[in-house]
Design a protein around this motif. Structure first.
Motif, mmCIF file in Angstrom:
data_model
loop_
_atom_site.group_PDB
_atom_site.id
_atom_site.type_symbol
_atom_site.label_atom_id
_atom_site.label_comp_id
_atom_site.label_asym_id
_atom_site.label_seq_id
_atom_site.Cartn_x
_atom_site.Cartn_y
_atom_site.Cartn_z
ATOM 1 N N ARG A 71 6.057 3.332 -59.876
ATOM 2 C CA ARG A 71 5.549 2.782 -58.417
ATOM 3 C C ARG A 71 5.373 3.764 -57.347
ATOM 4 O O ARG A 71 4.322 3.641 -56.680
ATOM 5 C CB ARG A 71 6.684 1.647 -58.167
ATOM 6 C CG ARG A 71 6.884 0.334 -58.823
ATOM 7 C CD ARG A 71 7.736 -0.701 -57.950
ATOM 8 N NE ARG A 71 8.166 -1.748 -58.977
ATOM 9 C CZ ARG A 71 9.051 -1.843 -60.028
ATOM 10 N NH1 ARG A 71 9.890 -0.847 -59.964
ATOM 11 N NH2 ARG A 71 9.428 -3.011 -60.487
ATOM 12 N N GLU A 72 6.227 4.653 -57.095
ATOM 13 C CA GLU A 72 6.211 5.719 -56.223
ATOM 14 C C GLU A 72 4.988 6.389 -56.316
ATOM 15 O O GLU A 72 4.069 6.767 -55.469
ATOM 16 C CB GLU A 72 7.277 6.965 -56.457
ATOM 17 C CG GLU A 72 8.664 6.181 -55.997
ATOM 18 C CD GLU A 72 9.766 7.160 -56.225
ATOM 19 O OE1 GLU A 72 9.430 8.273 -56.720
ATOM 20 O OE2 GLU A 72 10.898 6.638 -55.999
ATOM 21 N N LYS A 87 -4.365 3.390 -62.589
ATOM 22 C CA LYS A 87 -3.913 2.278 -61.643
ATOM 23 C C LYS A 87 -3.688 1.071 -62.699
ATOM 24 O O LYS A 87 -2.664 0.461 -62.556
ATOM 25 C CB LYS A 87 -4.640 2.161 -60.619
ATOM 26 C CG LYS A 87 -4.327 3.234 -59.402
ATOM 27 C CD LYS A 87 -5.193 2.880 -58.374
ATOM 28 C CE LYS A 87 -4.728 1.469 -57.475
ATOM 29 N NZ LYS A 87 -5.407 1.238 -56.317
ATOM 30 N N SER A 97 -2.849 5.185 -54.901
ATOM 31 C CA SER A 97 -3.520 4.398 -54.009
ATOM 32 C C SER A 97 -4.062 4.912 -52.561
ATOM 33 O O SER A 97 -5.002 4.856 -52.110
ATOM 34 C CB SER A 97 -2.675 3.025 -53.927
ATOM 35 O OG SER A 97 -2.331 2.418 -55.010
ATOM 36 N N THR A 98 -2.893 5.473 -52.062
ATOM 37 C CA THR A 98 -3.417 6.263 -50.650
ATOM 38 C C THR A 98 -4.386 7.333 -50.772
ATOM 39 O O THR A 98 -5.421 7.302 -49.866
ATOM 40 C CB THR A 98 -2.090 6.959 -49.975
ATOM 41 O OG1 THR A 98 -1.108 5.847 -49.982
ATOM 42 C CG2 THR A 98 -2.377 7.498 -48.824
ATOM 43 N N SER A 123 -6.054 -5.716 -57.991
ATOM 44 C CA SER A 123 -6.855 -5.429 -56.884
ATOM 45 C C SER A 123 -8.318 -6.017 -57.216
ATOM 46 O O SER A 123 -8.682 -6.134 -58.491
ATOM 47 C CB SER A 123 -6.983 -4.082 -56.441
ATOM 48 O OG SER A 123 -7.705 -3.397 -57.341
ATOM 49 N N LYS A 169 -0.115 -0.706 -63.542
ATOM 50 C CA LYS A 169 0.517 -1.642 -63.372
ATOM 51 C C LYS A 169 0.797 -2.900 -64.405
ATOM 52 O O LYS A 169 1.633 -3.442 -64.342
ATOM 53 C CB LYS A 169 -0.446 -2.491 -62.354
ATOM 54 C CG LYS A 169 -0.890 -1.867 -60.911
ATOM 55 C CD LYS A 169 -1.858 -2.597 -60.070
ATOM 56 C CE LYS A 169 -2.012 -2.019 -58.779
ATOM 57 N NZ LYS A 169 -3.206 -2.799 -58.333
ATOM 58 N N LEU A 213 2.279 5.341 -57.979
ATOM 59 C CA LEU A 213 0.868 4.368 -57.858
ATOM 60 C C LEU A 213 0.762 4.259 -56.406
ATOM 61 O O LEU A 213 -0.322 4.205 -56.091
ATOM 62 C CB LEU A 213 1.700 2.930 -58.324
ATOM 63 C CG LEU A 213 0.499 2.040 -58.616
ATOM 64 C CD1 LEU A 213 -0.557 2.598 -59.496
ATOM 65 C CD2 LEU A 213 0.986 0.649 -59.350
ATOM 66 N N SER A 214 1.628 4.233 -55.391
ATOM 67 C CA SER A 214 1.656 4.116 -53.993
ATOM 68 C C SER A 214 0.968 5.397 -53.475
ATOM 69 O O SER A 214 -0.137 5.250 -52.774
ATOM 70 C CB SER A 214 3.056 3.889 -53.337
ATOM 71 O OG SER A 214 2.883 3.995 -52.200
ATOM 72 N N ILE A 215 1.415 6.531 -54.234
ATOM 73 C CA ILE A 215 0.891 7.881 -53.483
ATOM 74 C C ILE A 215 -0.862 7.928 -54.110
ATOM 75 O O ILE A 215 -1.904 8.001 -53.320
ATOM 76 C CB ILE A 215 1.604 9.009 -53.897
ATOM 77 C CG1 ILE A 215 2.787 9.126 -53.589
ATOM 78 C CG2 ILE A 215 0.640 10.387 -53.824
ATOM 79 C CD1 ILE A 215 3.708 9.983 -54.130
#
Length: 288
Positions: free
Chosen positions: A41-42, A88, A48-49, A156, A92, A44-46
């Motif tokens: 998750r961490e 991604k 996405s940014t 998404s 997910k 994945l967040s990075i």
């Protein structure tokens, strides 16, 4: 090359280089027997940014790039964006699967445990048939795709667009071939497909055309041909799902069907049916 374009390309190279690290860590974690979902998750967040930054800079580069070089430029950036999107989506999906299989630790009663086991039964893999542009098959394709992917909140729009393109072939694939992977383009692509293949009037027309172009059966002993003719029930059910019931066209279709079947079967039907009543499609199909 203008100074601004050169600066933006340099900035993109820097972002791509910094994106490699979370991608590598995700690939390493996914390859483990028991991946750490929190770490995923961490990362994945990075990721996405980084993806958002790349999307912004790519748009700026496309605006500054000369027209004769634009196609090559888009091709270069699309591969990297697709790579990010692929990982991604895999991440997910892995997190979702891991969470659904996570044991529920509690002092549950036997009935609760039984209920949990019933919920975690492994279901067969859902298979969505690819859509080639056959109008009469649009309803079936879209209902499956809409339930499994289009309405999936985990994905998404760009990820959903990737799935959509993978399920299209032939005329349907060509219809959306010019769209790049963006949120707004996904909405536009769906609207285009709906207007071209899913409009109620053309779907009804396609099913009626199939009913009126059925192949005649010459002999009552030709069971294979009779079974093929009986498949007209598929078109009738599809029309009913659109709100077009056989009662509205039965008096026209029944004589057509009777001309398509062997004379001895047609004669047998007319003897057993009540000639004082209107011919009904479902009664004829049931007789066949």
């Amino acid at each position: 090359m203008t100074e601004r374009l050169e600066w933006m390309k340099k900035k993109r190279r820097t972002i791509c280089a910094s994106t490699t690290k979370p991608l590598t860590r995700i690939e390493e974690e996914v390859s483990k027997d028991v991946p750490d979902c929190d770490k995923l998750r961490e990362m994945l967040s990075i990721l996405s940014t980084k993806e958002e930054s790349l999307t912004d800079i790519d748009k700026g580069i496309e605006d500054e790039t000369p027209t004769d070089e634009l196609e090559a430029e888009i091709a270069n950036t699309q591969d990297y964006q697709d790579h990010i999107l692929t990982w991604k989506t895999r991440t997910k999906r892995l997190i979702q699967k891991a969470e659904s299989e996570r044991p529920w630790v509690s002092n549950a009663s036997a009935s609760s445990v039984k209920s949990l086991n019933a919920q975690t039964v492994k279901l067969p893999k859902l298979v969505i048939e690819k859509y080639s542009g056959e109008i009469s098959q649009w309803q079936e394709f879209w209902s499956q795709y809409e339930t499994a992917i289009h309405n999936n909140d985990v994905l998404s729009k760009r990820e959903t667009f990737t799935y959509l393109k993978s399920y299209l072939t032939g005329a349907a694939a060509r219809a959306v071939a010019g769209f790049t992977m963006t949120d707004s383009n996904y909405d536009a692509a769906v609207e285009l497909l709906q207007n071209r293949f899913g409009r109620k009037d053309i779907v009804i027309s396609a099913h009626m055309s199939k009913l009126l172009s059925l192949t005649p059966v010459k002999k009552s002993s030709d069971v294979a041909a009779l079974r093929h003719l009986y498949e007209c029930e598929i078109q009738i059910r599809s029309l009913e799902s659109l709100g077009i019931y056989s009662g509205t066209y039965g008096c026209l279709l029944c004589p057509v069907l009777l001309q398509l079947i062997p004379e001895d079967i047609a004669l047998d039907y007319t003897r057993k049916s009540d000639l004082n009543d209107e011919w009904k499609v479902h009664e004829l199909i049931k007789f066949l």
